[in-house]
Design a protein around this motif. Structure first.
Motif, mmCIF file in Angstrom:
data_model
loop_
_atom_site.group_PDB
_atom_site.id
_atom_site.type_symbol
_atom_site.label_atom_id
_atom_site.label_comp_id
_atom_site.label_asym_id
_atom_site.label_seq_id
_atom_site.Cartn_x
_atom_site.Cartn_y
_atom_site.Cartn_z
ATOM 1 N N LEU B 117 28.596 -18.212 -15.887
ATOM 2 C CA LEU B 117 29.502 -19.361 -15.741
ATOM 3 C C LEU B 117 30.541 -19.094 -14.656
ATOM 4 C CD1 LEU B 117 30.362 -20.345 -19.420
ATOM 5 C CD2 LEU B 117 28.640 -21.336 -17.940
ATOM 6 N N ASN B 118 30.725 -17.822 -14.286
ATOM 7 C CA ASN B 118 31.762 -17.472 -13.301
ATOM 8 C C ASN B 118 31.235 -17.684 -11.897
ATOM 9 O OD1 ASN B 118 32.424 -15.918 -15.841
ATOM 10 N ND2 ASN B 118 34.302 -15.805 -14.636
ATOM 11 N N ARG B 119 31.255 -18.929 -11.494
ATOM 12 C CA ARG B 119 30.692 -19.254 -10.184
ATOM 13 C C ARG B 119 31.388 -20.488 -9.651
ATOM 14 N NH1 ARG B 119 26.828 -21.510 -14.083
ATOM 15 N NH2 ARG B 119 26.393 -23.658 -13.484
ATOM 16 N N ASP B 120 31.323 -20.646 -8.336
ATOM 17 C CA ASP B 120 31.837 -21.889 -7.761
ATOM 18 C C ASP B 120 30.723 -22.667 -7.073
ATOM 19 O OD1 ASP B 120 31.556 -20.199 -5.691
ATOM 20 O OD2 ASP B 120 33.673 -20.096 -5.152
ATOM 21 N N HIS B 121 29.479 -22.255 -7.298
ATOM 22 C CA HIS B 121 28.327 -23.019 -6.830
ATOM 23 C C HIS B 121 27.587 -23.576 -8.050
ATOM 24 C CE1 HIS B 121 29.098 -20.615 -3.232
ATOM 25 N NE2 HIS B 121 28.409 -21.524 -2.564
ATOM 26 N N VAL B 122 26.805 -24.608 -7.804
ATOM 27 C CA VAL B 122 26.072 -25.238 -8.899
ATOM 28 C C VAL B 122 25.018 -24.285 -9.470
ATOM 29 C CG1 VAL B 122 24.432 -27.073 -9.405
ATOM 30 C CG2 VAL B 122 26.472 -27.585 -8.093
ATOM 31 N N ASN B 123 24.385 -23.506 -8.599
ATOM 32 C CA ASN B 123 23.300 -22.633 -9.050
ATOM 33 C C ASN B 123 23.848 -21.500 -9.922
ATOM 34 O OD1 ASN B 123 21.200 -20.510 -9.003
ATOM 35 N ND2 ASN B 123 20.180 -22.008 -7.694
ATOM 36 N N LEU B 126 23.928 -17.717 -8.670
ATOM 37 C CA LEU B 126 24.806 -17.334 -7.557
ATOM 38 C C LEU B 126 26.225 -17.261 -8.112
ATOM 39 C CD1 LEU B 126 24.826 -16.901 -4.455
ATOM 40 C CD2 LEU B 126 25.247 -19.336 -4.214
#
Lengths: 524, 270
Positions: B117-123, B126
């Motif tokens: 969940l620690n992401r700033d992209h949709v995928n 990544l």
């Protein structure tokens, strides 16, 4: 291939290329590559960014929520109700933020979702605790003031007993969530000490209330709930009698301190109200009745958890429809439904009285995966989600702009090519300014050269001869000499006059005029 | 006509350039000859093809290995490590596990589909991980962005995911079914041996995501024998062979010069 044919091929190729480009103009693959990936990795440059999904905030928020319960119960215990009000408002605000985050992060079905549900119930329990303890304190004060009024005193005592019973029921359910909540919090390293303290405080508060209360004879207003257990959509009969009550007396029914129904006392001094299980958490609940100032005792009933099933159908025009039913086939009415588009964007809608929902989405062109979700927060129901459906949104026709641009480009190309074919018609650099201006005002093909300068006269005669010979205006003197060798002398001389800046003599002009007007041929 | 001839020559030149660019590049994953997003053409590293004489002052990178190591090669790597050399194995498919076992390491690559969940992209593959160990490779780096990494078991953790990470076994991009949240290690070390569960950190598209990490690696050499940095393209391999084999280069030059010399010689005779 001759020159004109090659130009036609070139122009056709340009138009074809532009037409092909126009066809792809709205969805050009070249600069809208999206989600490029292989089994090993994805291209970050082609993956869209997302906002509003700050997972880093989850653990601090969980800590804040647990911390808030400790402070709030401590202030209630110390009877600092103003501070407790502020704590409760802050707790509610943090809970709202946490709820939104859980939805945005799509983690309702995880232990974080369970923590969220427990927290919601804790919030409701602590709000009731604050209200009930404060009301109990008020009642104790009133009871002292009305020592001499036995009737009013009894009323106050009945209400106080009701509140005490409510608080006793509340502490059981609040403490019952402790283990599950702490287990989840420990998994994420959240400090649970304030929450443990809040449970202790809750028990202390209700214990103190019980110890301080005064026992009274049974209330004349009775209450019973049947059956004592049910599921979502079931109805309970809440009924009782009011000894000494007059027929027509209005009775208010409360469930968990919220008004849940109204009844009227009949001729036999009895009342009945139907309560349907709707948006109320699973577990133990408390019902009591109020007739004016008379409070009944508190009677418990329990609500059991039930499973749900949600469906999703995609129709024309990006319309989503579906239904939300319990495992027993009952429709879940007026319930929030989330439509999650492409796994990220949640769009909220609501079921109707039949448990069905309908929502029109405005989606950009392309393929989209949509799933319907029922979060079940606040319901005695388990969350559910539909299978993911795929919808392909097509472009709304092609924009006319690329076609207009293509046509304009083709016309521009044609105009340019046409101009390129007669470069000699452009005025040479050596041409005197006044001569060009004069030429522009002359209308060919006229042979009247009176009053013109010798060079202008030669130009008029050239036009006249070219016109007489039926040659196109685009032909230069050299073209004319090549095409009509019989007049090559005339054209070559004119070329020298036109471009070499020579000035014809009057004799030459006369000869040229005669040739231009066909004097030789006529004479012949 | 002359103008058209020039145009034809220009078009032929451009077409030739396009054909050359096409024939001498590839789209193979991790290839040094792949200038695309998933190639390693921009990786500032020297490729070596002999493990016998390694310089312990540089870092040796084995990138997405797909070839087995012979006992001699394992011996060379062990000697390199004993001499103080730093070996970095970047693998997310588990192909490096036999080598790790041969080197006596307890670390293993556990392939999977880590998502977070620690992401700033949709995928979800990544995402961002935190630097937890003290290591020169991550000096001045607090977080790193990984790209569909694998978990690394054993060793001293250097890069760790957040608790909101899961192995997305069903590949639906969300935590569902029996999947549970938990922390995973994606990079660990044992002495001079470091295992990174994400070979994608070295592809062209990821350089901008972790520039400091790439900078910290210098000077670095890539094992060109076992890594997937090579190519199967016969044209590229032939050109590389010619470049790295002096007699072959000389023969090619001779093939170009001799016919010209012969033509000139004939003209002078005439």
């Amino acid at each position: 291939m001759n020159h004109r044919a090659s130009q036609i091929v070139l122009a056709t190729a340009i138009i074809a290329a532009l037409a092909l480009l126009a066809g792809e103009a709205t969805t050009p693959l070249l600069y809208t590559a999206a989600n490029t990936s292989t089994a090993a990795h994805v291209d970050p440059a082609t993956v869209p960014k997302q906002t509003g999904r700050d997972a880093d905030a989850l653990i601090p928020l969980m800590g804040d929520l647990l911390s808030q319960t400790g402070t709030l119960t401590l202030n209630i215990k110390l009877k600092d109700y103003e501070s407790a009000e502020r704590d409760l408002a802050r707790y509610a605000e943090l809970s709202g933020r946490f709820d939104r985050l859980v939805i945005n992060l799509d983690v309702s079905g995880t232990d974080i979702g369970e923590f969220q549900r427990n927290n919601r119930e804790n919030l409701a329990a602590l709000a009731a605790l604050l209200n009930d303890t404060r009301r109990l304190e008020d009642l104790q004060r009133i009871e002292i003031d009305i020592q001499d009024d036995e009737g009013q005193r009894t009323t106050v005592i009945y209400e106080g007993e009701t509140l005490q019973q409510k608080l006793q029921g509340g502490v059981t359910t609040y403490a019952g969530r402790e283990n599950a909540t702490i287990q989840i919090a420990d998994r994420y390293g959240v400090n649970t000490t304030p929450y443990r303290e809040s449970v202790r405080n809750y028990v202390e508060i209700t214990g103190a209330v019980e110890a301080g209360g005064e026992k009274s004879p049974p209330s004349p207003l009775g209450i019973a709930v049947a059956p004592d257990t049910g599921r979502y959509g079931d109805t309970f009969s809440i009924a009782g009698t009011y000894a000494g009550g007059s027929p027509g007396t209005p009775i208010e029914i409360y469930v968990d301190s919220r008004i849940a129904g109204n009844a009227t006392l009949d001729e036999n001094g009895a009342y009945t109200s139907i309560y349907r299980i709707d948006r109320i958490p699973a577990g133990l609940h408390l019902a009591y009745a109020v007739a004016g100032a008379i409070y009944s005792g508190v009677t418990p009933f329990s609500v059991r958890q039930d499973d749900t099933a949600i469906t999703l159908t995609l129709g024309e025009g990006e319309v989503c429809t579906g239904s939300l039913m319990t495992a027993g086939g009952r429709p879940v009415t007026l319930a929030p439904v989330l439509l999650r588009v492409d796994g990220s964007t949640p769009i909220e809608t609501r079921t109707d009285e039949n448990g069905t929902y309908r929502a029109s989405l405005a989606l950009p062109a392309g393929e989209h995966a949509i799933r319907a979700e029922f979060n079940a927060a606040g319901y005695p129901l388990n969350a559910s989600e539909s299978p993911t459906e795929t919808i392909v949104v097509r472009n709304e026709g092609l924009s006319p702009l690329p076609f207009i641009a293509a046509i304009a480009a083709a016309l521009g190309s044609g105009w340019y090519l046409r101009r390129r074919n007669r470069p000699e018609e452009k005025a040479p650099a050596a041409e005197p300014e006044e001569s060009r201006e004069t030429e522009a005002t002359i209308t060919p093909p006229q042979a009247d050269i009176a009053g013109l300068s010798p060079r202008e006269a030669a130009t008029v005669l050239f036009w006249a001869l070219r016109s007489r010979l039926g040659l196109p205006d685009t032909n230069t003197p050299r073209d004319c000499a090549r095409l009509i060798p019989a007049h090559a002398g005339f054209f070559e001389r004119y070329e020298q006059i036109r471009y070499a800046g020579e000035t014809p003599s009057e004799e030459e002009l006369r000869a040229m005029k005669e040739e231009a007007l066909g004097g030789e041929e006529r004479a012949a | 006509m002359q103008r058209e001839a020039w145009a034809v020559l220009l078009i032929l030149f451009l077409a030739g350039a396009v054909v050359y660019a096409h024939a001498t590049t590839t789209t193979e994953e991790y290839s040094r000859y792949n200038p695309g997003w998933n190639g390693t053409s921009n990786l500032p590293a020297e490729e070596i093809r002999d493990l016998a004489d390694l310089d312990p002052s540089t870092i040796l990178l084995i990138l997405a290995p797909d070839q087995p190591f012979s006992p001699d090669e394992v011996g060379s790597l062990r000697a390199f490590l004993d001499a103080g050399g730093r070996l970095l194995i970047a693998d997310e498919e588990g192909n490096a596990n036999p080598l790790l076992a041969d080197l006596g390491s307890s670390m293993r690559v556990r392939p999977g589909n880590l998502s977070s969940l620690n992401r700033d992209h949709v995928n979800p593959g990544l995402f961002t991980v935190s630097v937890v160990g003290n290591d020169t490779l991550f000096a001045g780096v607090e977080t790193a962005r990984v790209n569909r990494p694998a978990a690394v078991e054993g060793g001293e953790p250097l890069l760790e995911t957040s608790p909101f990470t899961w192995d997305d076994a069903d590949g639906d991009g969300r935590i569902s079914g029996s999947e549970t949240f938990g922390t995973a290690v994606v990079c660990a070390r044992e002495g001079n041996l470091t295992v990174l569960g994400d070979a994608s950190l070295f592809v062209n598209a990821m350089f901008a995501e972790n520039p400091k990490f790439i900078e910290n690696l210098q000077p670095i050499r890539v094992d060109g024998i076992h890594s997937r940095t090579g190519t199967k393209s016969p044209i590229i391999n032939t050109l590389v062979w010619i470049r790295t084999t002096p007699p072959a280069g000389a023969a090619i030059v001779a093939l170009g010069v001799l016919p010209v010399a012969w033509i000139f010689g004939r003209k002078r005779d005439e």
